[in-house]
Design an enzyme around this catalytic site. Structure first.
Site, mmCIF file in Angstrom:
data_model
loop_
_atom_site.group_PDB
_atom_site.id
_atom_site.type_symbol
_atom_site.label_atom_id
_atom_site.label_comp_id
_atom_site.label_asym_id
_atom_site.label_seq_id
_atom_site.Cartn_x
_atom_site.Cartn_y
_atom_site.Cartn_z
ATOM 1 N N TYR A 135 -4.748 11.848 6.058
ATOM 2 C CA TYR A 135 -4.410 10.497 5.601
ATOM 3 C C TYR A 135 -3.605 9.774 6.689
ATOM 4 C CZ TYR A 135 -2.915 6.606 2.747
ATOM 5 O OH TYR A 135 -2.701 5.337 2.265
ATOM 6 N N GLY B 292 0.832 -1.190 0.000
ATOM 7 C CA GLY B 292 0.000 0.000 0.000
ATOM 8 C C GLY B 292 0.864 1.236 0.000
ATOM 9 N N CYS B 293 0.333 2.307 0.537
ATOM 10 C CA CYS B 293 1.046 3.583 0.574
ATOM 11 C C CYS B 293 2.344 3.443 1.363
ATOM 12 C CB CYS B 293 0.148 4.641 1.208
ATOM 13 S SG CYS B 293 0.971 6.232 1.412
ATOM 14 N N PHE B 294 3.432 3.909 0.778
ATOM 15 C CA PHE B 294 4.714 3.758 1.466
ATOM 16 C C PHE B 294 4.801 4.574 2.750
ATOM 17 C CE2 PHE B 294 6.640 6.175 -2.448
ATOM 18 C CZ PHE B 294 5.991 7.360 -2.123
ATOM 19 N N TRP B 295 4.017 5.635 2.878
ATOM 20 C CA TRP B 295 4.038 6.412 4.128
ATOM 21 C C TRP B 295 3.674 5.532 5.308
ATOM 22 C CZ3 TRP B 295 0.325 10.846 2.272
ATOM 23 C CH2 TRP B 295 0.949 11.605 1.283
#
Length: 180
Positions: free
Chosen positions: A156, A13-16
């Site tokens: 987010y 998913g989102c790397f953050w």
């Protein structure tokens, strides 16, 4: 990085979110957000988000294997994302958000394959995580690095990254870095 440092590369998913979660672990020296698994040389975030480069958002983890084993990194990585979702995690949809383990050597490949096989027995749905050798890792733009740390109140981050960090702190408390 010390001479003992090894690398692991994961996308979920989102790397953050993955970056923030893995940075919590003792023995993790650094986590760098980037792109891997695609065909375009030195892709930009905009290009990767278009879904046309074949890359996934990934993190590259520099860790000390004397403190944390690769298998432990796998365990935490799989605990903070859903490996049964094809090309998506939460609100993020597209092949750039796929579940992927990019291996650095045959030992990592064997360990990742064995771990996924075990996971497959635990889930009702099939685990769709790809396991491939890492060819090239491209570091993401600077504003993506340490994103959660720099933007903890971003909406987010509040809804997606923070719960993953809290899960790591609770479920893997004995492996979390001690805070000063």
């Amino acid at each position: 990085m010390s001479q003992e440092t090894e690398l692991a590369t994961f996308g979920g998913g989102c790397f953050w979110c993955v970056e923030a979660a893995l940075k919590e672990l003792d023995g993790v020296e650094s986590v760098t957000s980037g792109y891997a698994g695609g065909d375009t040389d030195d892709p930009t975030y905009r290009e990767v988000c278009s879904g046309t480069t074949g890359h996934a958002e990934v993190v590259q983890v520099a860790y000390d294997p004397a403190v944390i084993a690769y298998e432990e990194l796998l365990e935490v990585f799989f605990a903070v994302h859903d490996p049964t979702q094809l090309n998506r995690q939460g609100p993020d949809v597209g092949s750039q958000y796929r579940s992927i383990v990019l291996t650095h050597d045959d030992d990592q490949r064997r360990l990742a394959e064995a771990y996924v096989e075990t996971l497959d027995e635990e889930y009702d749905d099939s685990v769709v995580t790809e396991i491939e050798p890492l060819e090239t890792f491209y570091e993401a733009e600077e504003y993506h690095q340490d994103y959660f740390e720099k933007n903890p109140d971003d909406a987010y981050c509040t809804f997606h990254a923070r719960p993953k960090v809290e899960k790591v702190r609770e479920k893997f408390a004995e492996r979390v870095k001690q805070r000063a």
